[in-house]
Design a protein around this motif. Sequence first.
Motif, PDB file in Angstrom:
ATOM      1  N   CYS A 185      -4.185  17.097  15.424  1.00 36.34           N
ATOM      2  CA  CYS A 185      -4.097  17.011  13.967  1.00 36.34           C
ATOM      3  C   CYS A 185      -2.675  16.741  13.524  1.00 36.34           C
ATOM      4  CB  CYS A 185      -4.596  18.326  13.353  1.00 36.34           C
ATOM      5  SG  CYS A 185      -4.274  18.477  11.599  1.00 36.34           S
ATOM      6  N   LEU A 186      -1.727  17.501  14.085  1.00 32.88           N
ATOM      7  CA  LEU A 186      -0.331  17.311  13.706  1.00 32.88           C
ATOM      8  C   LEU A 186       0.178  15.939  14.133  1.00 32.88           C
ATOM      9  CD1 LEU A 186       1.024  20.844  14.623  1.00 32.88           C
ATOM     10  CD2 LEU A 186       0.556  19.957  12.332  1.00 32.88           C
ATOM     11  N   ALA A 187      -0.267  15.517  15.326  1.00 32.00           N
ATOM     12  CA  ALA A 187       0.167  14.211  15.824  1.00 32.00           C
ATOM     13  C   ALA A 187      -0.355  13.093  14.941  1.00 32.00           C
ATOM     14  CB  ALA A 187      -0.321  14.014  17.266  1.00 32.00           C
ATOM     15  N   GLY A 188      -1.572  13.299  14.390  1.00 28.32           N
ATOM     16  CA  GLY A 188      -2.158  12.269  13.554  1.00 28.32           C
ATOM     17  C   GLY A 188      -1.546  12.198  12.185  1.00 28.32           C
ATOM     18  N   GLY A 189      -0.913  13.275  11.749  1.00 28.44           N
ATOM     19  CA  GLY A 189      -0.229  13.237  10.464  1.00 28.44           C
ATOM     20  C   GLY A 189      -1.097  13.705   9.321  1.00 28.44           C
ATOM     21  N   ARG A 190      -0.903  14.922   8.839  1.00 28.40           N
ATOM     22  CA  ARG A 190      -1.653  15.435   7.700  1.00 28.40           C
ATOM     23  C   ARG A 190      -1.302  14.663   6.431  1.00 28.40           C
ATOM     24  NH1 ARG A 190      -3.656  20.724   8.519  1.00 28.40           N
ATOM     25  NH2 ARG A 190      -4.499  20.500   6.409  1.00 28.40           N
ATOM     26  N   ALA A 191      -0.168  13.967   6.430  1.00 29.88           N
ATOM     27  CA  ALA A 191       0.225  13.189   5.254  1.00 29.88           C
ATOM     28  C   ALA A 191      -0.733  12.045   4.982  1.00 29.88           C
ATOM     29  CB  ALA A 191       1.635  12.635   5.444  1.00 29.88           C
ATOM     30  N   GLY A 192      -1.682  11.822   5.930  1.00 29.09           N
ATOM     31  CA  GLY A 192      -2.611  10.721   5.769  1.00 29.09           C
ATOM     32  C   GLY A 192      -3.574  10.890   4.613  1.00 29.09           C
ATOM     33  N   ALA A 193      -3.611  12.074   3.977  1.00 25.26           N
ATOM     34  CA  ALA A 193      -4.535  12.285   2.856  1.00 25.26           C
ATOM     35  C   ALA A 193      -3.992  11.637   1.596  1.00 25.26           C
ATOM     36  CB  ALA A 193      -4.754  13.782   2.659  1.00 25.26           C
ATOM     37  N   ASP A 194      -3.758  10.355   1.649  1.00 20.18           N
ATOM     38  CA  ASP A 194      -3.171   9.607   0.542  1.00 20.18           C
ATOM     39  C   ASP A 194      -3.476   8.134   0.770  1.00 20.18           C
ATOM     40  OD1 ASP A 194      -1.597   8.221  -1.224  1.00 20.18           O
ATOM     41  OD2 ASP A 194       0.251   9.276  -0.750  1.00 20.18           O
ATOM     42  N   PRO A 195      -4.225   7.492  -0.132  1.00 18.79           N
ATOM     43  CA  PRO A 195      -4.592   6.086   0.118  1.00 18.79           C
ATOM     44  C   PRO A 195      -3.402   5.156   0.243  1.00 18.79           C
ATOM     45  CG  PRO A 195      -5.148   6.751  -2.123  1.00 18.79           C
ATOM     46  CD  PRO A 195      -4.796   7.996  -1.374  1.00 18.79           C
ATOM     47  N   GLU A 196      -2.287   5.448  -0.436  1.00 15.57           N
ATOM     48  CA  GLU A 196      -1.102   4.600  -0.292  1.00 15.57           C
ATOM     49  C   GLU A 196      -0.611   4.620   1.148  1.00 15.57           C
ATOM     50  OE1 GLU A 196       0.155   2.514  -2.458  1.00 15.57           O
ATOM     51  OE2 GLU A 196      -1.462   3.061  -3.817  1.00 15.57           O
ATOM     52  N   PHE A 197      -0.651   5.797   1.758  1.00 17.14           N
ATOM     53  CA  PHE A 197      -0.218   5.942   3.143  1.00 17.14           C
ATOM     54  C   PHE A 197      -1.128   5.148   4.076  1.00 17.14           C
ATOM     55  CE2 PHE A 197      -0.337   8.097   7.242  1.00 17.14           C
ATOM     56  CZ  PHE A 197       1.007   8.258   7.541  1.00 17.14           C
ATOM     57  N   TRP A 198      -2.430   5.083   3.748  1.00  8.90           N
ATOM     58  CA  TRP A 198      -3.400   4.445   4.627  1.00  8.90           C
ATOM     59  C   TRP A 198      -3.452   2.923   4.475  1.00  8.90           C
ATOM     60  CZ3 TRP A 198      -7.363   8.505   2.691  1.00  8.90           C
ATOM     61  CH2 TRP A 198      -7.207   9.689   3.407  1.00  8.90           C
ATOM     62  N   LYS A 199      -2.921   2.381   3.401  1.00  6.00           N
ATOM     63  CA  LYS A 199      -3.125   0.960   3.114  1.00  6.00           C
ATOM     64  C   LYS A 199      -2.513   0.040   4.164  1.00  6.00           C
ATOM     65  CE  LYS A 199      -3.937   1.254  -1.858  1.00  6.00           C
ATOM     66  NZ  LYS A 199      -3.418   1.005  -3.222  1.00  6.00           N
ATOM     67  N   GLU A 210      -2.547   0.524   7.318  1.00  3.62           N
ATOM     68  CA  GLU A 210      -3.497   0.501   8.438  1.00  3.62           C
ATOM     69  C   GLU A 210      -4.821  -0.137   8.021  1.00  3.62           C
ATOM     70  OE1 GLU A 210      -5.289   3.663  11.745  1.00  3.62           O
ATOM     71  OE2 GLU A 210      -4.709   4.381   9.768  1.00  3.62           O
ATOM     72  N   TRP A 211      -5.132  -0.060   6.711  1.00  4.35           N
ATOM     73  CA  TRP A 211      -6.407  -0.537   6.203  1.00  4.35           C
ATOM     74  C   TRP A 211      -6.183  -1.493   5.026  1.00  4.35           C
ATOM     75  CZ3 TRP A 211     -10.677   0.836   8.897  1.00  4.35           C
ATOM     76  CH2 TRP A 211     -10.552   1.916   9.788  1.00  4.35           C
ATOM     77  N   PRO A 212      -5.570  -2.645   5.256  1.00  7.15           N
ATOM     78  CA  PRO A 212      -5.227  -3.546   4.142  1.00  7.15           C
ATOM     79  C   PRO A 212      -6.444  -4.165   3.461  1.00  7.15           C
ATOM     80  CG  PRO A 212      -4.795  -4.606   6.253  1.00  7.15           C
ATOM     81  CD  PRO A 212      -5.093  -3.164   6.552  1.00  7.15           C
ATOM     82  N   ARG A 213      -7.591  -4.192   4.127  1.00  6.17           N
ATOM     83  CA  ARG A 213      -8.793  -4.805   3.546  1.00  6.17           C
ATOM     84  C   ARG A 213      -9.705  -3.808   2.854  1.00  6.17           C
ATOM     85  NH1 ARG A 213     -12.092  -7.168   7.853  1.00  6.17           N
ATOM     86  NH2 ARG A 213     -13.377  -7.821   6.076  1.00  6.17           N
ATOM     87  N   THR A 214      -9.394  -2.538   2.947  1.00  7.55           N
ATOM     88  CA  THR A 214     -10.239  -1.511   2.340  1.00  7.55           C
ATOM     89  C   THR A 214      -9.912  -1.367   0.857  1.00  7.55           C
ATOM     90  OG1 THR A 214     -10.344  -0.306   4.438  1.00  7.55           O
ATOM     91  CG2 THR A 214     -10.938   0.915   2.457  1.00  7.55           C
ATOM     92  N   ASP A 215     -10.941  -1.387   0.029  1.00  6.07           N
ATOM     93  CA  ASP A 215     -10.759  -1.240  -1.419  1.00  6.07           C
ATOM     94  C   ASP A 215     -10.732   0.244  -1.769  1.00  6.07           C
ATOM     95  OD1 ASP A 215     -10.775  -1.247  -4.148  1.00  6.07           O
ATOM     96  OD2 ASP A 215     -12.620  -2.417  -4.376  1.00  6.07           O
ATOM     97  N   PHE A 216      -9.527   0.830  -1.801  1.00 11.74           N
ATOM     98  CA  PHE A 216      -9.387   2.251  -2.096  1.00 11.74           C
ATOM     99  C   PHE A 216      -9.612   2.566  -3.577  1.00 11.74           C
ATOM    100  CE2 PHE A 216      -7.089   1.915   1.939  1.00 11.74           C
ATOM    101  CZ  PHE A 216      -7.634   2.982   2.629  1.00 11.74           C
ATOM    102  N   GLY A 217      -9.756   1.537  -4.391  1.00 14.79           N
ATOM    103  CA  GLY A 217     -10.047   1.761  -5.804  1.00 14.79           C
ATOM    104  C   GLY A 217     -11.496   2.153  -6.046  1.00 14.79           C
ATOM    105  N   ARG A 218     -12.331   2.042  -5.014  1.00 16.51           N
ATOM    106  CA  ARG A 218     -13.739   2.416  -5.132  1.00 16.51           C
ATOM    107  C   ARG A 218     -14.018   3.532  -4.135  1.00 16.51           C
ATOM    108  NH1 ARG A 218     -17.109  -3.149  -4.873  1.00 16.51           N
ATOM    109  NH2 ARG A 218     -18.800  -1.686  -5.378  1.00 16.51           N
TER     110      ARG A 218
END
Length: 321
Positions: free
Chosen positions: A14-28, A30-38
């Motif tokens: 969990c720590l290695a994966g980064g708890r900061a990942g709970a934020d769509p800006e952080f994920w974009k 890695e996931w540039p095609r995902t529509d985080f607005g929906r």
Amino acid sequence: MHRRAVLSCLVFLCLAGGRAGADPEFWKSEWPRTDFGRTAVESWVEIQSGGPPRDGIPALDAPGFVKVAAKRGIEDREPVIALEVEGETPRAYPVRYLMWHEIVNDTVGGMPVAVTFCPLCNSGIVFDRRVGGRVLSFGVTGKLRNSDMVMYDRETESWWQQATGEGIVGEMTGRDLRPLPSWMESWDEFRMRNPDALVMAEPASGRSYGRNPYVSYDSAARPFLYSGELPPHGINPLARVVRVGERAWPVERIRREGQVTEAGVTISWSQGQASALDAARIGEGREVGTIRVRDGSGADVAHDVLFAFHAFWPEGRWMLR
């Protein structure tokens, strides 16, 4: 491995994966095609990194199969996910493979299916991969929500909740995958009933197939990375329950009574299946038994046997007696 060591390993991931990942800006990135607005997710903190990155747990596509009679190396009590489509040769997907891959994209009789297994909530469900006229293929995001795997489809990179089959982020938000009747049973049960059936061949991935990396997990106090409300009625958070729709029957009740007929279904328990989440070797796990769910005509009914019922169906009905 002792339970404490397993849980320590999970915390490290969990720590290695980064708890900061709970934020769509952080994920974009890695996931540039995902529509985080929906999204159907109320708060992004519900989704956390489970440790592995995107596709760090590699889903399988178009697996090979061998005849049941020719298969070697699976212990009698090891669980398999059985899929019996009318008019087609029955197929078994060993949990020893799903433990390390979690999703198998397959086609049975022309029907595209996704065979899924989330070890952290013991959820094993087969879905029809067709949604709105499109055929989707699925991978593992590396994210968890309520300790359950978040899948993604490669076509739109939308995110899907494995336990519910619901699109939760992206273009497919609000769409549902159709679950198919399937069940988890021992390898011995499957091959005795279907001597001419097919079983998934061992993937050429060099994993420790047959080993359980989550030793004693289903004896832990609570699911990994789960901070939500615990089940009511004094039910252990990692007690297996049979879910049919929005109803849940504790497996212990079914085991005790042998068979229960309620709410239009008959649920039965039989001995012979090992827990995949107990001993270091899957086939040596403690007895958990096999659950079958049928309707009034005797046809198999889509269901799940999992830990996470209350997390996803907080208003669901508990069938306690």
